[in-house]
Design a protein around this motif. Structure first.
Motif, PDB file in Angstrom:
ATOM      1  N   VAL A  42     -15.164  -3.476  -3.491  1.00 44.90           N
ATOM      2  CA  VAL A  42     -15.920  -2.763  -4.466  1.00 44.90           C
ATOM      3  C   VAL A  42     -14.784  -2.523  -5.544  1.00 44.90           C
ATOM      4  CG1 VAL A  42     -14.165  -0.278  -3.413  1.00 44.90           C
ATOM      5  CG2 VAL A  42     -16.758   0.005  -4.189  1.00 44.90           C
ATOM      6  N   LEU A  43     -13.460  -2.722  -5.431  1.00 42.72           N
ATOM      7  CA  LEU A  43     -13.131  -3.192  -6.622  1.00 42.72           C
ATOM      8  C   LEU A  43     -13.085  -3.836  -8.246  1.00 42.72           C
ATOM      9  CD1 LEU A  43     -10.497  -1.641  -7.804  1.00 42.72           C
ATOM     10  CD2 LEU A  43      -9.456  -3.399  -7.328  1.00 42.72           C
ATOM     11  N   PRO A  44     -13.837  -4.880  -7.815  1.00 39.40           N
ATOM     12  CA  PRO A  44     -14.679  -4.911  -9.467  1.00 39.40           C
ATOM     13  C   PRO A  44     -16.049  -4.225 -10.061  1.00 39.40           C
ATOM     14  CG  PRO A  44     -14.088  -6.809  -7.691  1.00 39.40           C
ATOM     15  CD  PRO A  44     -14.038  -5.331  -6.880  1.00 39.40           C
ATOM     16  N   VAL A  45     -16.855  -3.938  -8.888  1.00 43.55           N
ATOM     17  CA  VAL A  45     -17.986  -3.250  -9.434  1.00 43.55           C
ATOM     18  C   VAL A  45     -17.088  -2.214 -10.043  1.00 43.55           C
ATOM     19  CG1 VAL A  45     -19.972  -1.398  -8.218  1.00 43.55           C
ATOM     20  CG2 VAL A  45     -19.069  -4.126  -7.504  1.00 43.55           C
ATOM     21  N   LEU A  46     -16.260  -1.438  -8.749  1.00 44.59           N
ATOM     22  CA  LEU A  46     -15.646  -0.264 -10.118  1.00 44.59           C
ATOM     23  C   LEU A  46     -14.957  -0.006 -11.531  1.00 44.59           C
ATOM     24  CD1 LEU A  46     -13.955   2.339  -7.532  1.00 44.59           C
ATOM     25  CD2 LEU A  46     -16.387   2.313  -8.031  1.00 44.59           C
ATOM     26  N   THR A  47     -14.447  -1.982 -11.638  1.00 42.99           N
ATOM     27  CA  THR A  47     -13.946  -2.008 -13.084  1.00 42.99           C
ATOM     28  C   THR A  47     -14.503  -1.910 -13.858  1.00 42.99           C
ATOM     29  OG1 THR A  47     -11.864  -2.945 -11.474  1.00 42.99           O
ATOM     30  CG2 THR A  47     -12.298  -3.751 -13.850  1.00 42.99           C
ATOM     31  N   PHE A  48     -15.595  -2.848 -13.938  1.00 45.66           N
ATOM     32  CA  PHE A  48     -16.861  -2.953 -14.956  1.00 45.66           C
ATOM     33  C   PHE A  48     -17.448  -1.921 -14.975  1.00 45.66           C
ATOM     34  CE2 PHE A  48     -15.320  -7.564 -13.434  1.00 45.66           C
ATOM     35  CZ  PHE A  48     -14.870  -7.959 -15.300  1.00 45.66           C
ATOM     36  N   ALA A  49     -17.877  -0.938 -13.819  1.00 44.30           N
ATOM     37  CA  ALA A  49     -18.272   0.406 -14.568  1.00 44.30           C
ATOM     38  C   ALA A  49     -17.906   0.974 -15.063  1.00 44.30           C
ATOM     39  CB  ALA A  49     -18.923   1.101 -12.878  1.00 44.30           C
ATOM     40  N   ALA A  50     -17.000   1.858 -15.020  1.00 39.72           N
ATOM     41  CA  ALA A  50     -16.423   2.331 -16.237  1.00 39.72           C
ATOM     42  C   ALA A  50     -15.957   1.275 -17.596  1.00 39.72           C
ATOM     43  CB  ALA A  50     -14.363   2.581 -15.189  1.00 39.72           C
ATOM     44  N   ALA A  51     -15.605   0.294 -17.444  1.00 41.23           N
ATOM     45  CA  ALA A  51     -16.017  -0.275 -18.824  1.00 41.23           C
ATOM     46  C   ALA A  51     -16.762  -0.357 -19.604  1.00 41.23           C
ATOM     47  CB  ALA A  51     -15.103  -1.920 -18.121  1.00 41.23           C
ATOM     48  N   ARG A  52     -18.120   0.140 -18.614  1.00 43.05           N
ATOM     49  CA  ARG A  52     -19.738   0.047 -19.892  1.00 43.05           C
ATOM     50  C   ARG A  52     -19.770   1.279 -19.499  1.00 43.05           C
ATOM     51  NH1 ARG A  52     -22.522  -4.610 -16.130  1.00 43.05           N
ATOM     52  NH2 ARG A  52     -21.866  -6.669 -17.593  1.00 43.05           N
ATOM     53  N   ALA A  53     -19.101   1.921 -18.852  1.00 40.96           N
ATOM     54  CA  ALA A  53     -19.307   3.612 -19.394  1.00 40.96           C
ATOM     55  C   ALA A  53     -18.690   4.206 -19.862  1.00 40.96           C
ATOM     56  CB  ALA A  53     -19.099   4.521 -17.450  1.00 40.96           C
ATOM     57  N   GLY A  54     -17.754   3.561 -20.442  1.00 41.90           N
ATOM     58  CA  GLY A  54     -16.023   3.835 -21.405  1.00 41.90           C
ATOM     59  C   GLY A  54     -15.123   4.842 -20.804  1.00 41.90           C
ATOM     60  N   ILE A  55     -15.100   4.014 -19.977  1.00 49.18           N
ATOM     61  CA  ILE A  55     -14.301   5.320 -19.358  1.00 49.18           C
ATOM     62  C   ILE A  55     -12.926   4.873 -18.344  1.00 49.18           C
ATOM     63  CG2 ILE A  55     -15.158   7.802 -19.183  1.00 49.18           C
ATOM     64  CD1 ILE A  55     -15.818   6.742 -16.048  1.00 49.18           C
ATOM     65  N   PRO A  56     -12.102   5.356 -18.520  1.00 48.34           N
ATOM     66  CA  PRO A  56     -11.200   4.002 -17.649  1.00 48.34           C
ATOM     67  C   PRO A  56     -11.027   4.368 -15.981  1.00 48.34           C
ATOM     68  CG  PRO A  56      -9.497   5.876 -19.318  1.00 48.34           C
ATOM     69  CD  PRO A  56     -11.014   6.262 -18.634  1.00 48.34           C
ATOM     70  N   ILE A  57     -10.210   3.028 -15.132  1.00 41.72           N
ATOM     71  CA  ILE A  57     -10.130   3.452 -14.666  1.00 41.72           C
ATOM     72  C   ILE A  57      -9.092   3.362 -13.507  1.00 41.72           C
ATOM     73  CG2 ILE A  57     -10.225   1.070 -13.963  1.00 41.72           C
ATOM     74  CD1 ILE A  57     -11.343   0.570 -10.988  1.00 41.72           C
ATOM     75  N   ALA A  58      -8.519   4.401 -12.515  1.00 40.70           N
ATOM     76  CA  ALA A  58      -7.322   4.165 -12.355  1.00 40.70           C
ATOM     77  C   ALA A  58      -6.709   4.771 -11.381  1.00 40.70           C
ATOM     78  CB  ALA A  58      -6.976   5.940 -12.665  1.00 40.70           C
ATOM     79  N   PRO A  59      -7.009   3.404 -10.101  1.00 36.57           N
ATOM     80  CA  PRO A  59      -6.348   3.513  -8.893  1.00 36.57           C
ATOM     81  C   PRO A  59      -5.150   3.785  -8.182  1.00 36.57           C
ATOM     82  CG  PRO A  59      -6.715   1.337  -9.955  1.00 36.57           C
ATOM     83  CD  PRO A  59      -6.267   2.124 -10.690  1.00 36.57           C
ATOM     84  N   LEU A  60      -5.312   4.214  -7.231  1.00 38.78           N
ATOM     85  CA  LEU A  60      -3.826   5.159  -7.109  1.00 38.78           C
ATOM     86  C   LEU A  60      -3.204   4.534  -5.563  1.00 38.78           C
ATOM     87  CD1 LEU A  60      -5.068   9.093  -7.773  1.00 38.78           C
ATOM     88  CD2 LEU A  60      -3.833   7.209  -9.675  1.00 38.78           C
ATOM     89  N   ASN A  61      -2.425   4.944  -5.519  1.00 36.51           N
ATOM     90  CA  ASN A  61      -1.355   3.940  -4.490  1.00 36.51           C
ATOM     91  C   ASN A  61      -2.222   4.601  -3.079  1.00 36.51           C
ATOM     92  OD1 ASN A  61      -0.049   3.377  -2.109  1.00 36.51           O
ATOM     93  ND2 ASN A  61       1.814   3.502  -3.445  1.00 36.51           N
ATOM     94  N   TYR A  62      -3.199   4.092  -2.040  1.00 33.61           N
ATOM     95  CA  TYR A  62      -3.290   5.324  -1.026  1.00 33.61           C
ATOM     96  C   TYR A  62      -2.348   5.833  -0.008  1.00 33.61           C
ATOM     97  CZ  TYR A  62      -3.418   0.747   0.340  1.00 33.61           C
ATOM     98  OH  TYR A  62      -3.254  -0.937   0.839  1.00 33.61           O
TER      99      TYR A  62
END
Length: 492
Positions: A60-80
């Motif tokens: 899911v991480l690549p999906v979220l990374t490029f979804a955020a980029a195309r939406a023009g917002i940052p992705i912030a992965p946090l330490n679970y």
């Protein structure tokens, strides 16, 4: 143009090639592209200004990374692995977050944002999204927010802009260089710069990513062998566990052409045993920081094998190699004076991939664009040697002592599995040197034997004043020693 161009280019060249996952169930570049565009539509519909991910590394991480980029917002992965209140505190620093979390963390984060979804729920929403988004992000917009590990101070949000990440990528990775059957094993967490760098560099190269969310030595070896992995990256603690698990047996990984490591100091004995276990694998030491968009120095495969074969240059195995193209490095003293080759001081770096910018705190770059890493270091014959964090320096009787200098000696003792050298408060000397050792076995030499052995190999002022044996050292998930926790434990 932002990092979304990485996927744009890849899908235009090989849409039907597997991008993510196992051979029998992976996602193609076209499928990843479609999911990212639909995911961007979900983010836009919900008015999110940040996409927060709390979970283990996975498809899911690549999906979220490029979804955020195309939406023009940052992705912030946090330490679970952080406590719930710590996670909520970090999320509270981000404007209009949407949270995507693994099921294990979803309920604990309820109410931390207007929208909190599991990964499956996000993908389901994306599958039924009313529209797709394939936007182009400005190169000076923030692409990723990564919080520092907080080993020496409170975590800080590092702002990595599209231009920083693309600069690193374009200077170090060749587009489309991977063959169709090439696969890499990703076991570094998403909240680490190496985890995010793996998404961009492998998609850009056209290499399939296979994820190992829960590391075990045998599980790692099984995936390498079963999936025909040609490249992987591990942190030192992972490599140490793999070597220990093999216990002198060969690695038996014929496809593994490259094994990169980084994130923390690598004990030289562990590295030497690993080189022997994987004789046909090219080892790469990659040194970088969150603030520098990943790697800034590399010790390559030839450097490793030449140093292993030649005792006169064996010490190079403790270096992090040469500065990568597009980057500059200087060693300065505390007053800012640039030091000569071979002298130890503080490492400063400069280059287009360097951010050095913190959320709410501004930039740490000086007037000429140099970033203070706060790592002690020296450059010798073109090779960069890291001596630890400046904050870790022990000041004993007015003399500055780098823990790494003593650790590099102690780690060669037969009874020492791991070691950390710390300074603890002392009324007479200001600080005294304490060596905290994880022994190889229950039957080991005592503190005085360790001190005598050390005194024979170091100056007297570098001999530990005391030696403490423990079962384990406090480390982050990426293998970084949390010295402040260790100091508190020993001092207490």
């Amino acid at each position: 143009m932002g990092i979304e161009m990485v996927l744009d280019m890849a899908v235009s060249v090989h849409p039907d090639r597997l991008a993510v996952g196992r051979r029998d169930s992976g996602m193609t570049y076209q499928q990843l592209n479609d999911a990212a565009s639909r995911g961007a539509g979900v983010l836009t519909e919900h008015g999110a200004a940040h996409l927060v991910f709390v979970g283990v590394n996975g498809p899911v991480l690549p999906v979220l990374t490029f979804a955020a980029a195309r939406a023009g917002i940052p992705i912030a992965p946090l330490n679970y692995r952080l406590a719930t209140d710590q996670l909520r505190d970090l999320i509270g620093q981000l404007e209009r977050p949407m949270i995507v979390a693994d099921p294990a963390y979803r309920d604990t984060l309820d109410g931390a944002a207007d929208t909190v979804l599991t990964s499956a729920q996000f993908l389901e929403l994306a599958g039924s999204a009313g529209h797709t988004v394939a936007g182009v992000a400005p190169d000076d917009a923030t692409a990723v927010v990564l919080f520092t590990s907080g080993t020496t101070s409170a975590p800080k949000g590092v702002l990595l802009r599209h231009q920083h990440l693309l600069s690193y990528l374009l200077n170090t990775v060749e587009f489309g260089s991977a063959a169709e059957q090439d696969a890499t094993l990703v076991s570094t967490p998403p909240y680490h710069i190496a985890g995010m760098g793996a998404v961009l560099s492998n998609i850009y190269a056209g290499r399939r990513m296979v994820y190992l969310p829960d590391f075990t030595p045998q599980g790692w070896l099984d995936v390498v062998r079963g999936e025909g992995i040609i490249g992987a990256m591990v942190v030192p603690t992972m490599l140490a566990r793999i070597v220990e698990h093999l216990n002198g047996a060969p690695g038996d990984a014929p496809t593994l052409a490259s094994l990169a490591y980084g994130g923390a100091r690598m004990p030289q004995p562990v590295l030497e045993r690993a080189l022997e276990a994987f004789p046909d694998t090219g080892f790469v030491n990659a040194y970088g920081l969150t603030e520098t968009s990943s790697t800034i120095a590399v010790l390559g495969p030839d450097d490793h094998r030449e140093a292993l074969a030649d005792p006169s240059i064996r010490g190079r195995l403790s270096s992090v190699g040469r500065i990568v193209p597009g980057m500059q490095a200087q060693i300065r003293d505390e007053d800012g004076t640039v030091l000569a080759d071979g002298e130890t001081g503080l490492l400063w770096v400069r280059g287009a991939q360097v951010s050095g910018e913190y959320m709410g705190k501004g930039s740490a770059l000086d007037a000429e664009g140099w970033f203070p890493t706060r790592d002690q270091a020296r450059i010798e014959d073109g090779y960069l040697y890291i001596g630890g964090r400046a904050d870790d320096t022990i000041i004993r009787g007015g003399e500055n002592i780098a823990p790494a200098e003593i650790e590099d000696v102690l780690v060669h003792h037969d009874d020492v599995r791991e070691v950390a050298v710390i300074g603890v408060p002392d009324d007479e000397w200001g600080e005294r040197i304490c060596a905290v050792i994880v022994p190889n076995a229950a039957d080991h030499v005592g503190p005085e034997e360790i001190r005598t052995w050390c005194r024979e190999r170091l100056r007297g002022s570098r001999t530990p004043d005391e030696v403490v044996f423990v079962d384990e050292l406090p480390r982050t998930a990426t293998g970084k020693l949390v010295r402040r926790d260790l100091v508190a434990r020993v001092a207490g």
